[in-house]
Design a protein around this motif. Structure first.
Motif, PDB file in Angstrom:
ATOM      1  N   ALA A 154      23.377  34.054  49.012  1.00 59.34           N
ATOM      2  CA  ALA A 154      24.712  34.127  48.419  1.00 59.34           C
ATOM      3  C   ALA A 154      24.960  35.544  47.921  1.00 59.34           C
ATOM      4  O   ALA A 154      24.026  36.273  47.598  1.00 59.34           O
ATOM      5  N   ASP A 155      26.206  35.923  47.863  1.00 62.79           N
ATOM      6  CA  ASP A 155      26.579  37.218  47.300  1.00 62.79           C
ATOM      7  C   ASP A 155      26.452  37.160  45.780  1.00 62.79           C
ATOM      8  O   ASP A 155      26.623  36.108  45.167  1.00 62.79           O
ATOM      9  N   PHE A 156      26.177  38.311  45.193  1.00 63.68           N
ATOM     10  CA  PHE A 156      26.080  38.439  43.740  1.00 63.68           C
ATOM     11  C   PHE A 156      26.840  39.697  43.361  1.00 63.68           C
ATOM     12  O   PHE A 156      26.631  40.749  43.949  1.00 63.68           O
ATOM     13  N   SER A 157      27.738  39.579  42.388  1.00 62.17           N
ATOM     14  CA  SER A 157      28.445  40.775  41.936  1.00 62.17           C
ATOM     15  C   SER A 157      28.785  40.659  40.454  1.00 62.17           C
ATOM     16  O   SER A 157      28.872  39.564  39.897  1.00 62.17           O
ATOM     17  N   ILE A 158      28.959  41.824  39.848  1.00 60.59           N
ATOM     18  CA  ILE A 158      29.321  41.910  38.437  1.00 60.59           C
ATOM     19  C   ILE A 158      30.543  42.800  38.308  1.00 60.59           C
ATOM     20  O   ILE A 158      30.556  43.923  38.810  1.00 60.59           O
ATOM     21  N   ASN A 159      31.559  42.266  37.653  1.00 66.03           N
ATOM     22  CA  ASN A 159      32.732  43.049  37.273  1.00 66.03           C
ATOM     23  C   ASN A 159      32.706  43.120  35.757  1.00 66.03           C
ATOM     24  O   ASN A 159      32.702  42.084  35.090  1.00 66.03           O
ATOM     25  N   SER A 160      32.679  44.330  35.224  1.00 64.44           N
ATOM     26  CA  SER A 160      32.565  44.459  33.784  1.00 64.44           C
ATOM     27  C   SER A 160      33.285  45.701  33.300  1.00 64.44           C
ATOM     28  O   SER A 160      33.334  46.709  33.991  1.00 64.44           O
ATOM     29  N   GLU A 161      33.825  45.578  32.098  1.00 62.10           N
ATOM     30  CA  GLU A 161      34.444  46.720  31.446  1.00 62.10           C
ATOM     31  C   GLU A 161      33.920  46.775  30.023  1.00 62.10           C
ATOM     32  O   GLU A 161      34.004  45.784  29.275  1.00 62.10           O
ATOM     33  N   LEU A 162      33.376  47.910  29.667  1.00 65.64           N
ATOM     34  CA  LEU A 162      32.771  48.071  28.351  1.00 65.64           C
ATOM     35  C   LEU A 162      33.789  47.735  27.255  1.00 65.64           C
ATOM     36  O   LEU A 162      34.914  48.224  27.269  1.00 65.64           O
ATOM     37  N   GLY A 163      33.384  46.874  26.354  1.00 66.64           N
ATOM     38  CA  GLY A 163      34.232  46.476  25.242  1.00 66.64           C
ATOM     39  C   GLY A 163      35.244  45.387  25.569  1.00 66.64           C
ATOM     40  O   GLY A 163      35.942  44.915  24.683  1.00 66.64           O
ATOM     41  N   LYS A 164      35.332  44.979  26.846  1.00 65.96           N
ATOM     42  CA  LYS A 164      36.321  43.984  27.223  1.00 65.96           C
ATOM     43  C   LYS A 164      35.725  42.718  27.820  1.00 65.96           C
ATOM     44  O   LYS A 164      36.347  41.667  27.775  1.00 65.96           O
ATOM     45  N   GLY A 165      34.548  42.811  28.401  1.00 61.12           N
ATOM     46  CA  GLY A 165      33.928  41.608  28.938  1.00 61.12           C
ATOM     47  C   GLY A 165      33.347  41.786  30.315  1.00 61.12           C
ATOM     48  O   GLY A 165      33.397  42.866  30.911  1.00 61.12           O
ATOM     49  N   THR A 166      32.810  40.673  30.799  1.00 61.48           N
ATOM     50  CA  THR A 166      32.089  40.663  32.059  1.00 61.48           C
ATOM     51  C   THR A 166      32.408  39.412  32.848  1.00 61.48           C
ATOM     52  O   THR A 166      32.563  38.337  32.268  1.00 61.48           O
ATOM     53  N   GLN A 167      32.456  39.576  34.168  1.00 60.06           N
ATOM     54  CA  GLN A 167      32.555  38.443  35.081  1.00 60.06           C
ATOM     55  C   GLN A 167      31.434  38.587  36.094  1.00 60.06           C
ATOM     56  O   GLN A 167      31.276  39.640  36.711  1.00 60.06           O
ATOM     57  N   ILE A 168      30.649  37.525  36.228  1.00 63.30           N
ATOM     58  CA  ILE A 168      29.559  37.500  37.200  1.00 63.30           C
ATOM     59  C   ILE A 168      29.907  36.458  38.238  1.00 63.30           C
ATOM     60  O   ILE A 168      30.292  35.338  37.909  1.00 63.30           O
TER      61      ILE A 168
END
Length: 170
Positions: A154-168
């Motif tokens: 499966a693919d794995f990715s992280i979208n994140s912005e410092l101080g705002k949150g993360t989506q995995i």
């Protein structure tokens, strides 16, 4: 976090590392496929948020898709994703677990976020800014998610912005 929970996570990590070298063993370890992913995810997510006293923060959007994954791996993915979201976001902010029609599992929080450099250096037993942010655990959460994703192709990715949150996403 209890010692039993830490030991269980460490043993799961070592199993996944070993599975990398012996994929036949891995394929046969837990042949029980998920029948109802929404029920499995709901149960695991509620237990994980309960451990952190964050039940009120949990937002579930679980469709009817059934991923091609074992129950053990789906449960571990959900537990690690929710556990990380609870640890790195403030109480009272939403923690969202979603399984969409494309069979993609995601966890989103409004926590401290990760820098691109931190994302690039995710590894076993590695915790970021431990002195600044008191952290419980071994630093295995995202590594376990990566290993399970790789084992399941499966693919794995992280979208994140410092101080705002993360989506995995897996």
């Amino acid at each position: 976090v209890t010692l039993d929970h830490l030991v269980d996570r460490f043993l799961n990590y070592t199993d996944l590392v070993q599975a990398t070298f012996n994929s036949a063993q891995s394929a046969n370890r837990d042949g029980q496929r998920v029948v109802n992913a929404a029920v499995e995810l709901d149960t695991v997510a509620r237990q994980a948020t309960e451990r952190h006293r964050r039940q009120a923060d949990l937002v579930l959007e679980l469709g009817t898709a059934t991923p091609a994954i074992t129950r053990m791996h789906l449960a571990r993915l959900a537990e690690e994703l929710i556990d990380n979201a609870c640890k790195f976001s403030r109480q009272g902010t939403p923690i969202k677990l979603e399984l969409n029609a494309a069979r993609q599992l995601s966890a989103t929080d409004q926590g401290r976020g990760l820098t691109p450099l931190e994302i690039a250096h995710i590894g076993a037993f590695h915790q970021f800014d431990r002195k600044k942010h008191e952290q419980q655990g071994l630093g295995l959460g995202l590594v376990l998610v990566q290993k399970i994703a790789a084992e399941c192709k499966a693919d794995f990715s992280i979208n994140s912005e410092l101080g705002k949150g993360t989506q995995i996403l897996v």
